[in-house]
Design a protein around this motif. Structure first.
Motif, PDB file in Angstrom:
ATOM      1  N   VAL A  64       1.033  -1.155  -0.175  1.00 14.11           N
ATOM      2  CA  VAL A  64      -0.151   0.064  -0.236  1.00 14.11           C
ATOM      3  C   VAL A  64       1.008   1.317   0.083  1.00 14.11           C
ATOM      4  O   VAL A  64       0.687   2.180  -0.805  1.00 14.11           O
ATOM      5  CB  VAL A  64      -1.085  -0.141   1.265  1.00 14.11           C
ATOM      6  N   VAL A  65       1.698   1.361   0.904  1.00 19.28           N
ATOM      7  CA  VAL A  65       2.697   2.641   1.016  1.00 19.28           C
ATOM      8  C   VAL A  65       3.821   2.412   0.139  1.00 19.28           C
ATOM      9  O   VAL A  65       4.206   3.471  -0.344  1.00 19.28           O
ATOM     10  CB  VAL A  65       3.065   2.504   2.436  1.00 19.28           C
ATOM     11  N   LYS A  66       4.237   1.295  -0.449  1.00 20.61           N
ATOM     12  CA  LYS A  66       5.323   1.204  -1.214  1.00 20.61           C
ATOM     13  C   LYS A  66       6.512   1.831  -0.754  1.00 20.61           C
ATOM     14  O   LYS A  66       7.574   2.128  -1.034  1.00 20.61           O
ATOM     15  CB  LYS A  66       5.268   1.895  -2.685  1.00 20.61           C
ATOM     16  N   ALA A  67       6.735   1.399   0.647  1.00 23.39           N
ATOM     17  CA  ALA A  67       7.931   1.848   1.291  1.00 23.39           C
ATOM     18  C   ALA A  67       9.138   0.728   1.488  1.00 23.39           C
ATOM     19  O   ALA A  67       8.799  -0.538   1.245  1.00 23.39           O
ATOM     20  CB  ALA A  67       7.721   1.937   2.716  1.00 23.39           C
ATOM     21  N   ASP A  68      10.388   1.184   1.144  1.00 23.48           N
ATOM     22  CA  ASP A  68      11.625   0.291   1.231  1.00 23.48           C
ATOM     23  C   ASP A  68      11.712  -0.060   2.548  1.00 23.48           C
ATOM     24  O   ASP A  68      12.608  -1.429   2.849  1.00 23.48           O
ATOM     25  CB  ASP A  68      12.600   1.037   0.573  1.00 23.48           C
ATOM     26  N   ALA A  69      11.332   0.540   3.784  1.00 23.70           N
ATOM     27  CA  ALA A  69      11.854   0.177   5.068  1.00 23.70           C
ATOM     28  C   ALA A  69      10.546   0.500   6.118  1.00 23.70           C
ATOM     29  O   ALA A  69       9.736   1.214   5.693  1.00 23.70           O
ATOM     30  CB  ALA A  69      12.889   0.981   5.555  1.00 23.70           C
ATOM     31  N   LEU A  70      10.550  -0.412   7.104  1.00 25.28           N
ATOM     32  CA  LEU A  70       9.667  -0.073   8.114  1.00 25.28           C
ATOM     33  C   LEU A  70      10.316   0.772   9.185  1.00 25.28           C
ATOM     34  O   LEU A  70      11.381   0.473   9.656  1.00 25.28           O
ATOM     35  CB  LEU A  70       8.866  -1.184   8.824  1.00 25.28           C
ATOM     36  N   HIS A  71       9.711   1.582   9.811  1.00 26.11           N
ATOM     37  CA  HIS A  71      10.302   2.593  10.805  1.00 26.11           C
ATOM     38  C   HIS A  71       9.403   2.261  12.110  1.00 26.11           C
ATOM     39  O   HIS A  71       8.447   3.363  12.544  1.00 26.11           O
ATOM     40  CB  HIS A  71      10.557   3.905  10.419  1.00 26.11           C
ATOM     41  N   PRO A  72       9.297   1.285  12.834  1.00 21.50           N
ATOM     42  CA  PRO A  72       8.411   1.140  13.916  1.00 21.50           C
ATOM     43  C   PRO A  72       8.878   1.879  15.415  1.00 21.50           C
ATOM     44  O   PRO A  72      10.107   1.598  15.438  1.00 21.50           O
ATOM     45  CB  PRO A  72       8.127  -0.335  13.683  1.00 21.50           C
ATOM     46  N   ALA A  73       8.129   2.118  16.359  1.00 24.62           N
ATOM     47  CA  ALA A  73       8.689   2.121  17.498  1.00 24.62           C
ATOM     48  C   ALA A  73       9.001   0.825  18.015  1.00 24.62           C
ATOM     49  O   ALA A  73       8.633  -0.042  17.434  1.00 24.62           O
ATOM     50  CB  ALA A  73       7.388   2.712  18.360  1.00 24.62           C
ATOM     51  N   GLY A  74      10.027   0.876  18.894  1.00 29.52           N
ATOM     52  CA  GLY A  74      10.866  -0.414  19.362  1.00 29.52           C
ATOM     53  C   GLY A  74      10.070  -1.656  19.655  1.00 29.52           C
ATOM     54  O   GLY A  74      10.256  -2.635  19.012  1.00 29.52           O
ATOM     55  N   LEU A  90      14.653  -2.431   8.295  1.00 30.18           N
ATOM     56  CA  LEU A  90      13.992  -2.198   9.683  1.00 30.18           C
ATOM     57  C   LEU A  90      14.772  -1.443  10.530  1.00 30.18           C
ATOM     58  O   LEU A  90      15.966  -1.587  10.697  1.00 30.18           O
ATOM     59  CB  LEU A  90      13.805  -3.553  10.428  1.00 30.18           C
ATOM     60  N   HIS A  91      14.269   0.086  10.651  1.00 30.19           N
ATOM     61  CA  HIS A  91      14.822   1.079  11.343  1.00 30.19           C
ATOM     62  C   HIS A  91      14.003   1.415  12.523  1.00 30.19           C
ATOM     63  O   HIS A  91      13.062   1.829  12.249  1.00 30.19           O
ATOM     64  CB  HIS A  91      15.068   2.245  10.381  1.00 30.19           C
ATOM     65  N   VAL A  92      14.570   1.255  13.580  1.00 28.58           N
ATOM     66  CA  VAL A  92      13.583   1.226  15.074  1.00 28.58           C
ATOM     67  C   VAL A  92      14.069   2.499  15.844  1.00 28.58           C
ATOM     68  O   VAL A  92      15.118   2.915  16.199  1.00 28.58           O
ATOM     69  CB  VAL A  92      13.864   0.019  15.679  1.00 28.58           C
ATOM     70  N   TRP A  93      12.872   3.025  16.278  1.00 27.59           N
ATOM     71  CA  TRP A  93      12.927   4.358  17.140  1.00 27.59           C
ATOM     72  C   TRP A  93      12.294   4.083  18.509  1.00 27.59           C
ATOM     73  O   TRP A  93      11.379   3.344  18.521  1.00 27.59           O
ATOM     74  CB  TRP A  93      12.771   5.478  16.457  1.00 27.59           C
ATOM     75  N   THR A  94      12.508   5.149  19.559  1.00 27.92           N
ATOM     76  CA  THR A  94      13.520   5.808  19.727  1.00 27.92           C
ATOM     77  C   THR A  94      14.348   5.019  20.961  1.00 27.92           C
ATOM     78  O   THR A  94      13.527   5.011  21.968  1.00 27.92           O
ATOM     79  CB  THR A  94      13.455   7.208  20.279  1.00 27.92           C
ATOM     80  N   ILE A  95      15.449   4.601  20.736  1.00 30.66           N
ATOM     81  CA  ILE A  95      15.999   3.597  21.610  1.00 30.66           C
ATOM     82  C   ILE A  95      17.039   4.042  22.490  1.00 30.66           C
ATOM     83  O   ILE A  95      18.112   4.151  22.147  1.00 30.66           O
ATOM     84  CB  ILE A  95      16.506   2.141  20.879  1.00 30.66           C
ATOM     85  N   ASN A  96      16.622   4.272  23.757  1.00 28.68           N
ATOM     86  CA  ASN A  96      17.697   5.045  24.572  1.00 28.68           C
ATOM     87  C   ASN A  96      17.887   4.312  25.909  1.00 28.68           C
ATOM     88  O   ASN A  96      19.124   4.584  26.450  1.00 28.68           O
ATOM     89  CB  ASN A  96      17.104   6.342  25.115  1.00 28.68           C
TER      90      ASN A  96
END
Length: 262
Positions: free
Chosen positions: A180-190, A209-215
């Protein structure tokens, strides 16, 4: 998720140590050896692309009001040091200034286009034009919580790299991102990484897979062990140290429990 090690991207620059989304924060990320930076872009009243997370300037500066209601010259009069008062004076940077700062390095730039509340007509075209003009196309990935924006980026430039930002519980998130979105990557909350079958589905459909925000360190350990492609954090120095301690791509349930209880 087939690279040797998880990349570390500095969230709004090294924002644990310097005022977020400022040139000092991005320079500190470079100095700390981050693999990339993440930033947020909005548009001023006179069409300048500026780097700031919130739609208003209240939280991060000594001013008040909406970014969209100010010209760039008006915004420059405020001090954007509010998240780290030990820095005495910080101007809001333009996206072009950040590009020029990062261009001599090898860092990736994750440009989050902030169209969730204010739609900023034409912002996608402006961001793509600037990226092309400065020769940064191979270094930039575009993300947004507004999935219409992500799809529009792909329509304008099918070669652009995009990431679908989201926070909670999308059913069949990987297939939705692909089809649907045609995205190359997913950026989910961790925490989304640990939904049943999620990591396996990302691998099956060959999505980064690029994950945020991991502190928190224990969460950094889990995600490095899982072999996510990038970990987005306010503390790139800590994440890098932890990243280098772990094997990758073999996250086991018992390890998750052990780390969470530590």
């Amino acid at each position: 998720m087939d690279q040797e090690k998880t990349k570390v991207w500095a969230h709004r620059g090294a924002s644990g140590y310097a005022p977020e989304n400022t040139l000092d924060a991005f320079q500190k990320a470079v100095e700390m050896g981050a693999d990339g930076i993440e930033l947020d872009v909005q548009m001023t009243k006179d069409g300048e692309l500026v780097v700031i997370h919130d739609e208003t300037i209240d939280r991060v500066s000594n001013g008040k009001g909406w970014v969209k209601d100010y010209t760039y010259e008006e915004l420059k009069k405020f001090n954007f040091n509010k998240t780290h008062l030990e820095y005495t004076k910080e101007e809001i940077p333009t996206l072009e200034q950040v590009y020029r700062l990062i261009k001599p390095t090898n860092l990736t730039i994750n440009v989050e286009i902030k169209t969730g509340i204010v739609f900023y007509p034409g912002i996608e075209e402006r961001v793509l034009e600037l990226t092309e003009r400065l020769g940064m196309k191979e270094r930039v990935i575009y993300s947004s919580f507004n999935h219409y924006t992500i799809r529009k980026i792909k329509e304008l430039d099918p070669q652009a790299k995009t990431g679908m930002l989201y926070e909670d519980g999308i059913i069949d998130a990987v297939d939705y991102a692909c089809d649907v979105v045609k995205a190359d990557a997913l950026h989910p909350a961790g925490y989304n990484v640990f939904y049943p079958g999620f990591l396996e589905r990302c691998r099956e459909r060959k999505r980064l897979l690029h994950v945020w925000t991991i502190n928190e360190e224990k969460h950094m350990r889990m995600l490095c062990e899982a072999g996510v492609d990038a970990l987005i954090t306010n503390y790139p120095d800590i994440a890098k140290k932890i990243r280098d301690e772990y094997r990758f791509g073999e996250l086991q349930p018992e390890l998750v429990q052990r780390i969470l209880q530590s």
